[in-house]
Write an enzyme that holds these catalytic residues in place. Structure first.
Site, mmCIF file in Angstrom:
data_model
loop_
_atom_site.group_PDB
_atom_site.id
_atom_site.type_symbol
_atom_site.label_atom_id
_atom_site.label_comp_id
_atom_site.label_asym_id
_atom_site.label_seq_id
_atom_site.Cartn_x
_atom_site.Cartn_y
_atom_site.Cartn_z
ATOM 1 N N VAL A 164 -12.378 4.730 58.589
ATOM 2 C CA VAL A 164 -13.145 3.482 58.392
ATOM 3 C C VAL A 164 -12.242 2.272 58.590
ATOM 4 O O VAL A 164 -11.217 2.131 57.925
ATOM 5 C CB VAL A 164 -13.767 3.422 56.979
ATOM 6 C CG1 VAL A 164 -14.593 2.148 56.817
ATOM 7 C CG2 VAL A 164 -14.621 4.650 56.705
ATOM 8 N N GLY B 116 -10.183 1.171 60.929
ATOM 9 C CA GLY B 116 -8.845 1.254 61.532
ATOM 10 C C GLY B 116 -7.731 1.030 60.530
ATOM 11 O O GLY B 116 -7.589 1.784 59.561
ATOM 12 N N ILE C 127 -7.233 -1.223 58.255
ATOM 13 C CA ILE C 127 -7.509 -1.801 56.929
ATOM 14 C C ILE C 127 -7.596 -0.668 55.907
ATOM 15 O O ILE C 127 -8.411 0.244 56.082
ATOM 16 C CB ILE C 127 -8.852 -2.565 56.913
ATOM 17 C CG1 ILE C 127 -8.895 -3.635 58.000
ATOM 18 C CG2 ILE C 127 -9.099 -3.176 55.542
ATOM 19 C CD1 ILE C 127 -10.256 -4.316 58.108
ATOM 20 N N LYS D 94 -19.338 4.941 59.286
ATOM 21 C CA LYS D 94 -18.345 4.318 58.404
ATOM 22 C C LYS D 94 -19.006 3.773 57.139
ATOM 23 O O LYS D 94 -18.471 3.914 56.035
ATOM 24 C CB LYS D 94 -17.617 3.215 59.163
ATOM 25 C CG LYS D 94 -16.750 3.752 60.302
ATOM 26 C CD LYS D 94 -16.338 2.641 61.258
ATOM 27 C CE LYS D 94 -15.417 3.143 62.363
ATOM 28 N NZ LYS D 94 -15.233 2.150 63.429
ATOM 29 N N GLY E 153 -7.697 0.930 67.775
ATOM 30 C CA GLY E 153 -6.469 0.887 68.567
ATOM 31 C C GLY E 153 -5.420 1.843 68.016
ATOM 32 O O GLY E 153 -5.484 2.267 66.864
ATOM 33 N N GLU F 20 -15.500 4.489 71.511
ATOM 34 C CA GLU F 20 -15.614 5.937 71.319
ATOM 35 C C GLU F 20 -15.736 6.619 72.684
ATOM 36 O O GLU F 20 -16.117 5.974 73.673
ATOM 37 C CB GLU F 20 -16.878 6.265 70.516
ATOM 38 C CG GLU F 20 -16.884 5.731 69.109
ATOM 39 C CD GLU F 20 -15.729 6.255 68.283
ATOM 40 O OE1 GLU F 20 -15.638 7.463 68.087
ATOM 41 O OE2 GLU F 20 -14.886 5.444 67.861
HETATM 42 N N1 HSE Z 1 -14.805 2.929 68.415
HETATM 43 C C1 HSE Z 1 -14.313 2.477 67.153
HETATM 44 C C2 HSE Z 1 -14.436 0.967 67.117
HETATM 45 C C3 HSE Z 1 -12.878 2.894 66.963
HETATM 46 O O1 HSE Z 1 -14.650 0.349 68.168
HETATM 47 O O2 HSE Z 1 -14.335 0.397 66.046
HETATM 48 C C4 HSE Z 1 -12.381 2.736 65.554
HETATM 49 O O3 HSE Z 1 -13.105 3.499 64.645
#
Ligand code: HSE
Length: 438
Positions: free
Chosen positions: A135, A137, A139, A208, A305, A193
């Protein structure tokens, strides 16, 4: 208690995130060792392409394409599942946990949709389970909720938690780019994704949000009950009109707990330019929470990322390594609450939602049109806050946009009014509805 000097890590998946983790554990080895008193080492990796050239050094890592290379090795303490997908990833996570290994996964689709099996196994396992990277990235929102706000009753979650959708909307708003170009850029940057419909149709945000709801509200929720709408129907005219009225359009995941009645929904929203969330741009994510003692909080950072996601994976590895060293077992339950206390809860249908609305009608420009629309809205108890019609049509057959901002109304009343309005002959396209974040 035996002190563990080296923690052996088995990595599944040497892709964008896997390589970030290899890089981070190598580059920050000294500082991580100072913080843990341990050497955290990836000793083995499993990938479908062991011979492929990588941007990072794989020196010291024994590579194979056979999952048993890691799963069958009693020396491996922590398994990293960074392959994505469902069946294969689930088999790896379940097997490793059942064998008493600890597991870190970034696989939100797996953890959100196949949650029962994963979490039941995680609670029963001697191993520990981390999914911080699933959830938002980089953070550490899961740790924030589970530990930082462990004494608070959390009543509201509002998140921009998909970097790709936020990147697209930002590019459409600030650079006037079209949807397709912005999506391609997000894919090239490695945010999207494998199946980008998950990003643009709100599914990734819903995965998420569901995880955040379980942790924050201490209940179990069904993924299919979460209302999910993406950003594919947002047009530049909506962005421009929203801007004139002091709003930006964002894809939000929103969940509310009112005395044990739960709302959970994912959809584009008009967000006031005055609000903190309106300033979250590009691939950045932010999660706003309300707790009954802490009040309002906002966490912000890179939501996708290689490096930011690796940072979240490594933070789980460090947390698990510390617990293995201390021999504590699971200090914090995977879903924050004790397993026996987690009960299945209903999410209210979207028709129960009360909010304000942006409605864009596409009408032929003739006498009485507005009167008919406003009468139907009034008949359903929907009050109008503002209205805009800019263009006059050049011919009788040409349609023009009319935008109405409503006061708060119940969604089922709005839906009923729109079905009556859209049946009128002067309506040329289905009316566009975008909810306004209050
Ligand atoms: N595809 C997701 C996004 C990657 O763009 O946030 C990170 O979970």
């Amino acid at each position: 208690m035996n002190e563990i000097k080296q923690i052996n890590i088995g990595l599944f998946g040497v892709g964008v995130v896997g390589q970030g983790v290899i890089e981070q554990l190598a580059q920050n080895a000294v500082i991580i060792s100072k913080r843990t008193g341990l050497n955290l080492k990836i000793t083995k990796a499993v990938t479908k392409t062991p011979l492929k050239e990588r941007a990072v050094s794989l020196e010291g890592i024994s590579l194979s394409d056979d999952p048993e290379h890691i799963l069958n090795d009693p020396e491996i303490d922590i398994v990293l599942e960074l392959i994505g997908g469902i069946e294969e990833a689930e088999a790896i996570v379940i097997r490793a946990l059942k064998d008493g290994k600890s597991v870190v996964s970034a696989n939100k689709a797996l953890i959100a949709e196949n949650a029962d099996n994963i979490f039941k196994t995680a609670y029963e396992s001697r191993g520990l389970f981390g999914f911080e990277a699933a959830v938002a990235g980089g953070i550490p929102i899961i740790r924030d909720i589970k530990e930082g706000f462990s004494g608070d009753d959390i009543t509201e979650i509002s998140g921009i938690i998909n970097g790709t959708a936020n990147y697209i909307l930002t590019q459409m708003t600030k650079a006037g780019k079209d949807f397709g170009t912005a999506l391609k850029e997000a894919q090239e940057a490695g945010f999207a994704e494998a199946d980008p419909t998950f990003d643009i149709e709100g599914v990734d945000t819903a995965h998420k949000l569901l995880l955040l709801m379980k942790i924050a509200f201490n209940g179990l929720f069904e993924f299919k009950e979460l209302y999910t709408e993406g950003i594919t129907k947002i047009e530049s005219i909506d962005i421009a009109v929203a801007e004139e009225f002091g709003f930006v359009i964002k894809l939000l995941g929103k969940a509310v707990n009112v005395d044990g009645k739960f709302q959970g929904r994912v959809h584009p929203c008009l967000v006031s330019k005055e609000s903190l969330l309106s300033g979250v741009n590009g691939a950045f994510n932010a999660v706003a929470l309300k707790g009954n003692f802490v009040g309002e909080t906002l966490t912000y950072g890179a939501g996708a990322g290689s490096h930011p996601t690796a940072s979240a994976v490594v933070s789980d590895v460090v947390a698990i390594a510390r617990q293995l060293k201390a021999g504590t077992g699971n200090l914090v339950p995977p879903l924050s609450a004790e397993w026996g206390s987690l009960k299945m809860q209903k999410i209210q249908p979207i028709s129960e939602t009360v909010t304000a609305y942006y409605l864009r009608f596409t009408v032929t420009d003739e006498v009485g049109v507005l009167a008919k629309i406003t009468k139907i809205l009034g008949d359903h108890g929907i009050s109008i806050e503002a209205m805009q019609q800019k263009d006059r049509s050049k011919s009788k057959s040409e349609a023009v946009p009319v935008v109405i901002f409503t006061h708060q109304a119940k969604e089922e009343n709005v839906a009923q009014a729109l079905s009556e309005i859209d049946a009128l002959t002067f309506i040329k396209e289905p009316t566009k509805l975008i909810r306004i974040d209050l």
